[in-house]
Design a protein around this motif. Structure first.
Motif, PDB file in Angstrom:
ATOM      1  N   MET A   1       3.933  13.966  26.162  1.00  0.00           N
ATOM      2  CA  MET A   1       3.574  13.226  24.962  1.00  0.00           C
ATOM      3  C   MET A   1       3.261  11.758  25.263  1.00  0.00           C
ATOM      4  SD  MET A   1       3.676  15.716  23.067  1.00  0.00           S
ATOM      5  CE  MET A   1       3.173  14.952  21.543  1.00  0.00           C
ATOM      6  N   GLY A   2       3.550  11.311  26.452  1.00  0.00           N
ATOM      7  CA  GLY A   2       3.141   9.958  26.812  1.00  0.00           C
ATOM      8  C   GLY A   2       4.242   8.916  26.814  1.00  0.00           C
ATOM      9  N   SER A   3       5.362   9.178  26.101  1.00  0.00           N
ATOM     10  CA  SER A   3       6.369   8.111  26.013  1.00  0.00           C
ATOM     11  C   SER A   3       7.078   7.873  27.359  1.00  0.00           C
ATOM     12  CB  SER A   3       7.396   8.399  24.915  1.00  0.00           C
ATOM     13  OG  SER A   3       7.846   9.714  24.993  1.00  0.00           O
TER      14      SER A   3
ATOM     15  N   GLN B   1      10.651   5.639   9.836  1.00  0.00           N
ATOM     16  CA  GLN B   1      10.392   6.414  11.053  1.00  0.00           C
ATOM     17  C   GLN B   1       8.906   6.322  11.380  1.00  0.00           C
ATOM     18  OE1 GLN B   1      12.170  10.307  10.162  1.00  0.00           O
ATOM     19  NE2 GLN B   1      12.814  10.327  12.286  1.00  0.00           N
TER      20      GLN B   1
ATOM     21  N   GLN C   1      13.560   0.388  15.944  1.00  0.00           N
ATOM     22  CA  GLN C   1      14.219   0.989  17.116  1.00  0.00           C
ATOM     23  C   GLN C   1      13.246   1.125  18.285  1.00  0.00           C
ATOM     24  OE1 GLN C   1      15.577   4.467  15.093  1.00  0.00           O
ATOM     25  NE2 GLN C   1      17.543   3.574  14.524  1.00  0.00           N
TER      26      GLN C   1
ATOM     27  N   MET D   1       5.912   4.767  29.170  1.00  0.00           N
ATOM     28  CA  MET D   1       6.498   3.467  28.854  1.00  0.00           C
ATOM     29  C   MET D   1       7.681   3.180  29.776  1.00  0.00           C
ATOM     30  SD  MET D   1       4.459   2.447  26.728  1.00  0.00           S
ATOM     31  CE  MET D   1       5.198   0.826  26.680  1.00  0.00           C
TER      32      MET D   1
ATOM     33  N   ARG E   1      19.315  11.983  15.384  1.00  0.00           N
ATOM     34  CA  ARG E   1      18.200  12.276  14.475  1.00  0.00           C
ATOM     35  C   ARG E   1      17.829  13.751  14.503  1.00  0.00           C
ATOM     36  NH1 ARG E   1      15.877   8.329  11.211  1.00  0.00           N
ATOM     37  NH2 ARG E   1      16.407   6.298  12.010  1.00  0.00           N
TER      38      ARG E   1
ATOM     39  N   ASP F   1      10.595   9.981  16.370  1.00  0.00           N
ATOM     40  CA  ASP F   1      11.895  10.195  15.719  1.00  0.00           C
ATOM     41  C   ASP F   1      12.620   8.887  15.411  1.00  0.00           C
ATOM     42  OD1 ASP F   1      11.851  12.976  15.645  1.00  0.00           O
ATOM     43  OD2 ASP F   1      12.408  13.083  17.755  1.00  0.00           O
ATOM     44  N   LEU F   2      12.202   7.816  16.048  1.00  0.00           N
ATOM     45  CA  LEU F   2      12.874   6.535  15.840  1.00  0.00           C
ATOM     46  C   LEU F   2      12.115   5.689  14.822  1.00  0.00           C
ATOM     47  CD1 LEU F   2      13.886   5.471  19.461  1.00  0.00           C
ATOM     48  CD2 LEU F   2      15.065   6.994  17.892  1.00  0.00           C
ATOM     49  N   THR F   3      12.803   4.680  14.305  1.00  0.00           N
ATOM     50  CA  THR F   3      12.129   3.771  13.381  1.00  0.00           C
ATOM     51  C   THR F   3      11.294   2.771  14.177  1.00  0.00           C
ATOM     52  OG1 THR F   3      13.886   2.134  13.408  1.00  0.00           O
ATOM     53  CG2 THR F   3      14.102   3.899  11.792  1.00  0.00           C
TER      54      THR F   3
ATOM     55  N   THR G   1       2.431   6.502  22.474  1.00  0.00           N
ATOM     56  CA  THR G   1       3.683   6.497  23.227  1.00  0.00           C
ATOM     57  C   THR G   1       4.873   6.024  22.388  1.00  0.00           C
ATOM     58  OG1 THR G   1       3.096   4.323  24.062  1.00  0.00           O
ATOM     59  CG2 THR G   1       2.638   6.166  25.505  1.00  0.00           C
TER      60      THR G   1
ATOM     61  N   ASP H   1       7.980   6.578  19.907  1.00  0.00           N
ATOM     62  CA  ASP H   1       8.885   7.700  19.661  1.00  0.00           C
ATOM     63  C   ASP H   1       8.886   7.996  18.167  1.00  0.00           C
ATOM     64  OD1 ASP H   1      11.051   9.430  19.392  1.00  0.00           O
ATOM     65  OD2 ASP H   1      11.973   8.605  21.197  1.00  0.00           O
TER      66      ASP H   1
END
Lengths: 263, 267
Positions: free
Chosen positions: B94-96, A151, A115, B99, B23, A110-112, A106, A108
């Motif tokens: 995708m699961g995020s 990332q 982040q 959260m 991004r 695209d984020l670091t 879960t 992301d």
């Protein structure tokens, strides 16, 4: 007080013989489905600081149980209380007690890393800057302090899982839910995650609900629930379950309990 | 949870949406290229074919480019709102999304935050588009840029809420493209974005009524009037009512006890 109390929990899905049956039900309002019970009459309790392993094969109902405890789905029967808060009537207070590692990643991509952790803090309503030293320390311990600005997609699967675990414990939950948290990882990464969970949770009195089909992750001192086809096959301390089934290992006990039982 | 924590949650969700947008550079350019192609090529080509008479809020004859700029601004909001919903379906797959849903904040608040975050990203794109259009000699009064903000915000929230409602009903990412074809294009073309409604009425009265019923038409008109320092009260009322309905539908749709997600998944 119990960390988690699950009482006669049941969850069913609608099964249709044909797509036409679904359509007719929609049009006429007459039920044309048969219920498929993913979980039935599940009851157990978990005390603070205790680890409870939920083991079962694929499709046993482990992920359904997690979805119910995290209120992604609503259960059909029974009740769930988290530190005394009922999940349906006091859902916000109940959810505030939870740290969760889902089976699906879960983070992301695209984020670091930083982040992602900052985002999690925001979702929990906590100030990232106040927890910065703590986060740095946690990442230091898992060897990822240098990767804070990278990332997430640049991290390996094992590293991502460990970050998810750090994230799940970031807001100091009193109950950690981990659903197949070590799937797909090599043996060293698995062990590192298990050690990380046991250390943190033992030291801080966090209850842990650890669902897995890798039964060797359950220690004899842990509490154990064996699920099969949505039903409980055995419940008690792992040592007790082994004794009851005349087994020498948890793995052997699990095999004996689930081998010959049809769904 | 205190107000500061609520604000922190909103800030976190807005920051994430903004970072994701920056991004994903192709999404950034894609969002701008689409309206610019319409402005630079389509409008130039159709300038002489599609004459526009003097209609409010314009005080004089205008070039076709000037007429379609508010429609193209609304087009950015429409596509961006739907894209934001697409990200909800993606997040869920995708699961995020999980959260977000296990956060202790009320679910309606989380959805509202998601909506506001998407709206702010969309509005930033609109202002960039308006800046480019200004160099193309589409120059509304300066005050219009300021007054357009609340109109853009309301329109964007309304379109985003529609997207959320749709995303709650969509099971898989693959289904989304089909639904979009049935929503985005009909909404866009059956509106006053590209041609004034009186021209449609001349061709077909039923189509004219459909366009008037379309909330996107009212979003376009709300933006158009505000860009020229005026308020279209009818458009404002329709946009507010549509926002309320779509938002309520989305909140119910994402409620595990009552919504579409619940009906799909359980008895």
């Amino acid at each position: 007080m119990t960390a988690l109390k699950v009482d006669r929990l049941g969850k069913a899905y609608r099964m249709y013989a044909t797509p036409k049956a679904r359509f007719l039900e929609l049009i006429t309002g007459n039920p044309r489905h048969t219920p498929y019970w993913a979980l039935r009459d599940l009851s157990f309790e978990l005390a603070p600081g205790e680890t409870l392993g939920i083991v079962g094969r694929n499709g046993a109902g482990k992920s359904t149980l997690f979805s119910l405890i995290t209120r992604l789905f609503i259960y059909a029967t029974g009740a769930i209380d988290i530190y005394g808060y009922n999940l349906l009537t006091q859902s916000r207070r109940a959810l505030a007690q939870l740290g969760v590692v889902f089976q699906q990643p879960t983070l992301d991509l695209d984020l670091t890393l930083r982040q992602n952790l900052r985002y999690h803090c925001a979702l929990q309503g906590i100030d990232y800057s106040l927890h910065r030293a703590e986060i740095d320390d946690a990442l230091q311990r898992i060897g990822l302090a240098e990767q804070m600005g990278d990332q997430v997609r640049q991290l390996s699967g094992g590293q991502r899982r460990r970050v998810e675990l750090v994230r799940a414990l970031l807001h100091k939950p009193r109950l950690l839910l981990a659903d197949e948290a070590t799937v797909g990882l090599d043996i060293h990464s698995r062990q590192a995650i298990l050690d990380q969970v046991r250390d943190r949770c033992h030291n801080e009195g966090v209850g842990v609900l650890w669902a897995t089909h890798l039964v060797d992750e359950v220690q004899p001192t842990d509490k154990l629930v064996v699920l099969h086809g949505g039903r409980v096959m055995a419940i008690g301390s792992a040592a007790q379950v082994m004794e009851d089934t005349g087994s020498e290992t948890v793995h052997q006990a699990f095999s004996r309990l689930t081998r010959s039982v049809a769904r | 949870m205190n107000p500061r924590q609520y604000a922190r949650c909103l800030g976190g969700i807005v920051a994430r949406e903004g970072l994701r947008f920056l991004r994903q550079r192709e999404r950034f350019f894609g969002a701008l290229v689409r309206p610019l192609v319409w402005l630079f090529i389509f409008a130039a080509g159709f300038r002489s074919v599609l004459g526009v008479s003097i209609i409010p809020p314009y005080q004089t004859y205008i070039l076709y480019e000037e007429y379609i700029v508010p429609g193209l601004a609304a087009m950015i909001l429409l596509f961006s709102g739907m894209q934001s919903s697409l990200s909800m379906v993606y997040d869920r797959e995708m699961g995020s999304m999980r959260m977000l849903m296990v956060s202790p904040f009320p679910r309606w608040y989380l959805l509202l935050c998601k909506l506001v975050a998407g709206a702010l990203v969309s509005i930033a794109q609109v202002y960039l588009f308006l800046l480019i259009a200004w160099f193309w000699e589409v120059e509304p009064p300066w005050i219009g840029y300021l007054l357009a903000f609340p109109a853009l915000l309301l329109s964007s929230l309304m379109l985003g809420a529609l997207g959320l409602l749709l995303s709650s009903a969509i099971k898989q990412l693959e289904n989304f493209a089909g639904v979009m074809n049935f929503v985005i294009f009909p909404m866009f073309f059956a509106s006053s974005a590209l041609y004034p409604l009186w021209r449609i009425r001349d061709s077909s009265v039923p189509l004219y009524e459909i366009c008037r019923f379309n909330p996107f038409t009212h979003a376009v008109e709300l933006i158009r009037f505000s860009l020229y320092g005026e308020v279209s009260w009818e458009a404002l009322a329709v946009v507010l009512v549509a926002l309320g309905l779509f938002l309520a539908g989305a909140i119910i749709g994402y409620d595990p006890a009552r919504g579409l997600m619940a009906r799909r998944r359980g008895v």
